[in-house]
Design an enzyme around this catalytic site. Structure first.
Site, short mmCIF file in Angstrom:
data_model
loop_
_atom_site.label_atom_id
_atom_site.label_comp_id
_atom_site.label_asym_id
_atom_site.label_seq_id
_atom_site.Cartn_x
_atom_site.Cartn_y
_atom_site.Cartn_z
N TRP A 39 2.36 1.69 -3.37
CA TRP A 39 1.33 2.12 -4.32
C TRP A 39 1.15 3.63 -4.28
O TRP A 39 0.99 4.27 -5.33
CB TRP A 39 0.00 1.43 -4.00
CG TRP A 39 -1.15 2.07 -4.71
CD1 TRP A 39 -1.37 2.10 -6.07
CD2 TRP A 39 -2.21 2.84 -4.13
NE1 TRP A 39 -2.50 2.82 -6.36
CE2 TRP A 39 -3.04 3.28 -5.19
CE3 TRP A 39 -2.55 3.17 -2.82
CZ2 TRP A 39 -4.19 4.05 -4.96
CZ3 TRP A 39 -3.69 3.93 -2.60
CH2 TRP A 39 -4.49 4.36 -3.66
N HIS A 40 1.21 4.22 -3.10
CA HIS A 40 1.07 5.67 -3.02
C HIS A 40 2.24 6.38 -3.70
O HIS A 40 2.07 7.47 -4.24
CB HIS A 40 0.98 6.11 -1.55
CG HIS A 40 -0.38 5.92 -0.96
ND1 HIS A 40 -0.69 4.89 -0.09
CD2 HIS A 40 -1.54 6.62 -1.11
CE1 HIS A 40 -1.95 4.98 0.27
NE2 HIS A 40 -2.49 6.01 -0.34
N GLY A 41 3.41 5.76 -3.70
CA GLY A 41 4.56 6.36 -4.35
C GLY A 41 5.86 5.83 -3.77
O GLY A 41 5.92 5.47 -2.60
N MET A 96 0.83 -1.20 0.00
CA MET A 96 0.00 0.00 0.00
C MET A 96 0.87 1.26 0.00
O MET A 96 0.57 2.24 -0.69
CB MET A 96 -0.94 0.01 1.21
CG MET A 96 -1.92 1.17 1.20
SD MET A 96 -3.02 1.21 2.66
CE MET A 96 -4.11 -0.15 2.28
N GLY A 97 1.95 1.24 0.77
CA GLY A 97 2.86 2.38 0.79
C GLY A 97 3.51 2.61 -0.55
O GLY A 97 3.55 3.74 -1.05
#
Length: 405
Positions: free
Chosen positions: A335-337, A332-333
Site C-alpha cells: 500500500w505504501h508503494g 501494508m507495505g
C-alpha cells in the site's frame, strides 16, 4: 485562485477559525448546522483542489460517484435478502480498484495516477471498503447517502486521516453535543491544535529541515567513499533523526485534523498514543497510526484469520496467526508503494511481530525463571525503539539512495 493546502501555514488556521466560528456558536448552543457544515466542507475542498490542483478536484468527484454506485448498489442487493460471497468480493475489489491502479501506476508506461491519483484516495478507499464489509456483516444496517457523503468528504481528515468508522461518525453527526460536552471538545481541540504546532512546525522542523539533510549528506559522503556499505555514525544519526521527524510531522498533522474535528463537534479518534514507550513491537502498532493499524487488523488480519479457520486452510492456530501477520504487513507495505524498501519494511515488521509472539509464549511458559522488573521493562522499550527506528530507516528509502544510486 487561492490554493489552500491543509495545515501548511498560519493563514490556513486563520481562515479555518473564521469559517468555523458560526458552527462553533451553533454547537455551543446545542445546534448543529448541517447545511453550513456541508458548505464549509465544500469550500475547503474547493480551495484545496483549486488552481493548479483543479484536476484532482474533478478526480475526487468522479471517485465519490463511483464509490456511491458500488456502495448503494450493494446495499440494494443486500436488502433483497441476498448475500452472495461472490457479489461481496466483487464489490470489495471494485471499491479497491482505483487505489490499486494508482499503486501499480509506476510500473506501467501510462501514468494512471494522473487520471485518478488525487490526495487522500487511500483514506477514502479504506472508508468505503469498511462500509461495504460492515454492510455484509450487518453491523451497519443501512447507509444514508447524505451522511455517507459527509463521512467520505469530511475535510479535516480527507488527505491523511485519521480513518474514522461510519457508525461512530454517524452517531456524532446525527446529534449535537451538550454544552458541557462541547466545551470539553473545545478544550481538547485547542490543546491538540497547539500541540500540533509544537510537533509539526517546531520539533518536526528541527529534525526534518535543520538536522536531517545534513546527516543525509554526511552519511552519503561516507557511504559512497566506502562502497555504500559502511555503517557510520551519520547513518545511525540519520535513522534516529528520520524516525523522530516522521513521528512529529505526521503526529502533528493528525493532531490538527483531530483538533479541527473537535471544533466541528466530531470526536475523530486520535492517531498516536506515545508510541516510543512501547514495550514490544505489537504494543507499538497499538500506539502508532492507530486508525490505520486497527483498520488493517479488523479488515485484513481478522478477516483472513476467520476465513482460513472456517475453510480449515491452516489447522495450527500459531502458524495461522503468523501467516496472517505476514499477509497483513505485506499488504501494508505494498500500500505504501511497490518498491523494494516498502515491501521489505512490511516483511520486517511481520517477522518482528512473529518473533515477539514466540518470545511472549516462551516467557509465559518460563515465567518463574525470567526476571520482570523496571530494568527489564526499560530494556524492552530501548530494544523496541531501535527495532522501530531501523524499520523506519528501511521505510525512508535512504538505503536505496545509499546503495544503488
Amino acid at each position: 485562485m487561492i490554493n489552500l493546502q491543509p495545515y501548511t501555514n498560519p493563514r490556513y488556521f486563520i481562515i479555518l477559525f473564521i469559517a468555523l466560528l458560526p458552527l462553533i456558536i451553533g454547537l455551543y448552543n446545542g445546534k448543529r448546522y448541517k447545511n453550513y457544515e456541508a458548505f464549509i466542507s465544500f469550500l475547503f475542498l474547493f480551495l484545496m483542489f483549486s488552481g493548479s490542483e483543479w484536476i484532482q478536484g474533478v478526480q475526487i468527484i468522479g471517485y465519490v460517484i463511483f464509490q456511491f454506485l458500488i456502495t448503494f448498489l450493494y446495499q440494494k442487493y443486500l436488502k433483497k435478502g441476498k448475500n452472495s460471497t461472490k457479489v461481496f468480493v466483487c464489490a470489495v475489489i471494485a471499491s479497491i480498484l482505483p487505489l490499486a491502479l494508482v499503486k501499480i501506476a509506476p510500473l506501467v508506461p501510462t501514468d494512471v495516477s494522473s487520471l485518478i491519483g488525487f490526495v487522500g484516495i487511500s483514506y477514502l478507499t479504506f472508508k468505503t471498503v469498511q462500509v461495504i464489509m460492515e454492510l455484509r456483516d450487518k453491523t451497519i444496517k443501512s447507509v444514508d447517502p447524505v451522511t455517507y457523503a459527509r463521512f467520505l468528504l469530511f475535510f479535516p481528515t480527507i488527505s491523511s486521516g485519521p480513518i474514522d468508522r461510519y457508525r461512530r461518525f454517524q452517531k456524532d453527526y446525527d446529534t449535537a453535543p451538550t454544552r458541557d460536552q462541547y466545551l470539553d471538545y473545545l478544550e481538547k481541540g485547542t490543546f491538540y491544535i497547539f500541540q500540533g504546532f509544537l510537533y509539526k512546525f517546531i520539533i518536526g522542523y528541527v529534525f526534518g529541515t535543520l538536522w536531517l539533510p545534513q546527516l543525509a549528506k554526511t552519511a552519503l559522503f561516507i557511504g559512497k567513499a566506502n562502497g555504500g556499505l559502511r555503517l557510520s555514525w551519520a547513518l545511525v544519526g540519520y535513522m534516529y533523526c528520520y524516525s523522530m521527524y516522521l513521528f512529529f510531522d505526521f503526529a502533528g498533522y493528525s493532531l490538527f485534523a483531530v483538533g479541527t474535528s473537535y471544533f466541528m463537534g466530531i470526536n475523530t479518534p486520535v492517531n498516536f498514543n506515545k508510541p516510543f514507550i512501547s514495550k514490544n513491537i505489537k504494543d507499538f502498532w497499538n500506539r502508532w497510526h492507530m486508525t490505520l493499524s486497527f483498520w488493517f487488523r479488523d479488515f485484513i488480519f481478522m478477516r483472513f484469520t476467520f476465513f482460513a479457520m472456517k475453510k480449515r486452510l491452516i489447522r495450527n492456530r500459531i502458524r495461522l496467526s503468523q501467516i496472517a501477520y505476514l499477509l497483513n504487513f505485506l499488504i501494508m507495505g505494498f500500500w505504501h508503494g511497490i518498491t523494494w524498501y516498502y515491501i521489505v519494511y512490511g516483511i520486517f515488521h511481520a517477522v518482528a511481530i512473529i518473533i515477539n509472539d514466540i518470545w511472549l509464549r516462551f516467557k509465559k511458559k518460563h515465567s518463574d525463571h525470567i526476571p520482570h522488573n523496571k530494568f527489564t521493562e526499560a530494556f524492552a522499550i530501548f530494544l523496541t525503539i531501535n527495532i522501530v527506528c531501523f524499520g523506519f530507516l528501511i521505510f525512508s528509502g535512504f538505503l536505496d539512495t545509499l546503495w544503488f544510486k
